[in-house]
Design an enzyme around this catalytic site. Sequence first.
Site, PDB file in Angstrom:
ATOM      1  N   GLY A  46       0.819  -1.188   0.256  1.00  0.00           N
ATOM      2  CA  GLY A  46      -0.113  -0.070   0.017  1.00  0.00           C
ATOM      3  C   GLY A  46       1.011   1.181  -0.118  1.00  0.00           C
ATOM      4  O   GLY A  46       1.953   1.115   0.382  1.00  0.00           O
ATOM      5  N   GLN A  51       2.737   9.864   1.682  1.00  0.00           N
ATOM      6  CA  GLN A  51       4.112   9.701   1.974  1.00  0.00           C
ATOM      7  C   GLN A  51       5.078   9.878   0.769  1.00  0.00           C
ATOM      8  O   GLN A  51       6.194  10.101   0.869  1.00  0.00           O
ATOM      9  CB  GLN A  51       3.995   7.950   1.882  1.00  0.00           C
ATOM     10  CG  GLN A  51       3.494   7.229   3.229  1.00  0.00           C
ATOM     11  CD  GLN A  51       3.106   5.938   2.988  1.00  0.00           C
ATOM     12  OE1 GLN A  51       2.183   5.259   2.495  1.00  0.00           O
ATOM     13  NE2 GLN A  51       4.000   5.246   3.633  1.00  0.00           N
ATOM     14  N   CYS A  92       5.950  -0.459   7.453  1.00  0.00           N
ATOM     15  CA  CYS A  92       5.483   0.973   6.793  1.00  0.00           C
ATOM     16  C   CYS A  92       6.783   1.456   5.982  1.00  0.00           C
ATOM     17  O   CYS A  92       7.881   1.542   6.454  1.00  0.00           O
ATOM     18  CB  CYS A  92       5.232   2.401   7.746  1.00  0.00           C
ATOM     19  SG  CYS A  92       4.834   3.868   7.080  1.00  0.00           S
ATOM     20  N   LEU A  93       6.467   1.893   4.853  1.00  0.00           N
ATOM     21  CA  LEU A  93       7.550   2.311   3.713  1.00  0.00           C
ATOM     22  C   LEU A  93       8.160   3.520   4.160  1.00  0.00           C
ATOM     23  O   LEU A  93       9.317   3.820   3.869  1.00  0.00           O
ATOM     24  CB  LEU A  93       7.116   2.348   2.553  1.00  0.00           C
ATOM     25  CG  LEU A  93       6.525   1.171   1.797  1.00  0.00           C
ATOM     26  CD1 LEU A  93       5.870   1.313   0.410  1.00  0.00           C
ATOM     27  CD2 LEU A  93       7.526  -0.106   1.625  1.00  0.00           C
ATOM     28  N   HIS A 134      -4.664   1.451   7.646  1.00  0.00           N
ATOM     29  CA  HIS A 134      -3.369   2.064   7.634  1.00  0.00           C
ATOM     30  C   HIS A 134      -3.040   3.308   6.738  1.00  0.00           C
ATOM     31  O   HIS A 134      -2.534   4.319   7.201  1.00  0.00           O
ATOM     32  CB  HIS A 134      -2.211   0.769   7.535  1.00  0.00           C
ATOM     33  CG  HIS A 134      -0.738   1.155   7.480  1.00  0.00           C
ATOM     34  ND1 HIS A 134       0.389   0.979   8.243  1.00  0.00           N
ATOM     35  CD2 HIS A 134      -0.147   1.991   6.705  1.00  0.00           C
ATOM     36  CE1 HIS A 134       1.341   1.188   8.042  1.00  0.00           C
ATOM     37  NE2 HIS A 134       1.355   2.068   7.267  1.00  0.00           N
ATOM     38  N   GLU A 135      -3.313   2.969   5.596  1.00  0.00           N
ATOM     39  CA  GLU A 135      -3.303   3.991   4.579  1.00  0.00           C
ATOM     40  C   GLU A 135      -4.430   5.035   4.827  1.00  0.00           C
ATOM     41  O   GLU A 135      -4.025   6.412   4.701  1.00  0.00           O
ATOM     42  CB  GLU A 135      -3.643   3.554   3.083  1.00  0.00           C
ATOM     43  CG  GLU A 135      -2.661   2.339   2.689  1.00  0.00           C
ATOM     44  CD  GLU A 135      -1.275   2.361   2.914  1.00  0.00           C
ATOM     45  OE1 GLU A 135      -0.668   3.512   2.779  1.00  0.00           O
ATOM     46  OE2 GLU A 135      -0.639   1.519   3.020  1.00  0.00           O
ATOM     47  N   HIS A 138      -2.619   7.252   7.348  1.00  0.00           N
ATOM     48  CA  HIS A 138      -1.579   8.269   6.507  1.00  0.00           C
ATOM     49  C   HIS A 138      -2.126   9.698   6.131  1.00  0.00           C
ATOM     50  O   HIS A 138      -1.689  10.567   6.294  1.00  0.00           O
ATOM     51  CB  HIS A 138      -1.019   7.575   5.276  1.00  0.00           C
ATOM     52  CG  HIS A 138       0.315   6.745   5.866  1.00  0.00           C
ATOM     53  ND1 HIS A 138       1.473   7.117   6.575  1.00  0.00           N
ATOM     54  CD2 HIS A 138       0.451   5.485   5.472  1.00  0.00           C
ATOM     55  CE1 HIS A 138       2.370   6.172   6.556  1.00  0.00           C
ATOM     56  NE2 HIS A 138       1.892   5.413   5.996  1.00  0.00           N
TER      57      HIS A 138
HETATM   58  O1  K1U Z   1       1.717   2.489   4.150  1.00  0.00           O
HETATM   59  C1  K1U Z   1       2.872   1.786   3.726  1.00  0.00           C
HETATM   60  O2  K1U Z   1       4.062   2.460   4.154  1.00  0.00           O
HETATM   61  C2  K1U Z   1       2.866   0.438   3.211  1.00  0.00           C
HETATM   62  C3  K1U Z   1       2.608  -0.645   4.186  1.00  0.00           C
HETATM   63  C4  K1U Z   1       1.342  -1.095   4.348  1.00  0.00           C
HETATM   64  C5  K1U Z   1       1.120  -2.104   5.249  1.00  0.00           C
HETATM   65  C6  K1U Z   1       1.779  -3.259   5.597  1.00  0.00           C
HETATM   66  C7  K1U Z   1       1.691  -3.942   6.428  1.00  0.00           C
HETATM   67  C8  K1U Z   1       0.293  -3.845   7.344  1.00  0.00           C
HETATM   68  C9  K1U Z   1      -0.289  -2.774   7.238  1.00  0.00           C
HETATM   69  C10 K1U Z   1      -0.142  -1.872   6.080  1.00  0.00           C
HETATM   70  C11 K1U Z   1       3.834  -1.754   3.480  1.00  0.00           C
HETATM   71  O3  K1U Z   1       3.622  -2.202   2.363  1.00  0.00           O
HETATM   72  S1  K1U Z   1       5.069  -2.190   4.457  1.00  0.00           S
HETATM   73  C12 K1U Z   1       5.550  -3.545   3.644  1.00  0.00           C
HETATM   74  C13 K1U Z   1       5.042  -4.764   4.381  1.00  0.00           C
HETATM   75  O4  K1U Z   1       4.818  -4.696   5.561  1.00  0.00           O
HETATM   76  C14 K1U Z   1       4.484  -5.724   3.528  1.00  0.00           C
HETATM   77  C15 K1U Z   1       5.096  -6.281   2.326  1.00  0.00           C
HETATM   78  C16 K1U Z   1       4.631  -7.296   1.677  1.00  0.00           C
HETATM   79  C17 K1U Z   1       3.437  -7.950   2.240  1.00  0.00           C
HETATM   80  C18 K1U Z   1       3.040  -8.003   3.513  1.00  0.00           C
HETATM   81  C19 K1U Z   1       3.828  -6.805   4.038  1.00  0.00           C
HETATM   82 ZN    ZN Z   2       2.623   3.290   6.024  1.00  0.00          ZN
END
Ligand code: K1U
Ligand code: ZN
Length: 176
Positions: A46, A51, A92-93, A134-135, A138
């Site tokens: 996401g 961001q 979170c990225l 989560h998004e 943000h």
């Molecule tokens: O908002 C963001 O920074 C993206 C975030 C979204 C997210 C991840 C996990 C739980 C809730 C929301 C990410 O994508 S971080 C990368 C990550 O955690 C992930 C990547 C691949 C599969 C599962 C998780």
């Molecule tokens: Zn995030």
Amino acid sequence: MALLPILRYPDPRLHKVAQPVRVVDERIRALAADMLQTMRQAEGIGLAATQVDVHERVIVIDVSEKRDAPMVLVNPELLWTSDERVKGDEGCLSVPGIYDGVERAAQVRVRALDEHGQAREIAADGLLAVCIQHEMDHLMGKVFVEYLSPLKRGRIKTKLLKAERQDVQERERERA
Ligand code: K1U
Ligand code: ZN
């Protein structure tokens, strides 16, 4: 399409509140396409416009196994959240390398416009429900670490500021 720089916590711009999109036009479609490319390159599921330092209510999500089912949500609104709650690790990225447990509604219903300006309603559970919440946080200027204790948050802030300083030094050494 373009890769967009992702703001890193504790950048104060992550706490800006995003404004509603007035018209879903080519500008918004181009933003969503860039955000999807940026999310994929960073291996995320996401990304919120906040961001990438764009303070408009746009999020992109792809929780599919093959990462081939992207969703664009413009002006998302939570219509309903379940009383049932689940606690799971989130990443979170904008907070690279940090994963911690957050409690969220297990199921949600959301209304949003898609990239063509069409109204959609989405019923979500599991990872999609968590990712939507989560998004949407943000877009309200909230980063998931704000659900953690002040002690944990302080340690995360220190760690990321130190990593940022090291990155800057590295770039300066490379340029010299
Ligand atoms: O908002 C963001 O920074 C993206 C975030 C979204 C997210 C991840 C996990 C739980 C809730 C929301 C990410 O994508 S971080 C990368 C990550 O955690 C992930 C990547 C691949 C599969 C599962 C998780
Ligand atoms: Zn995030």
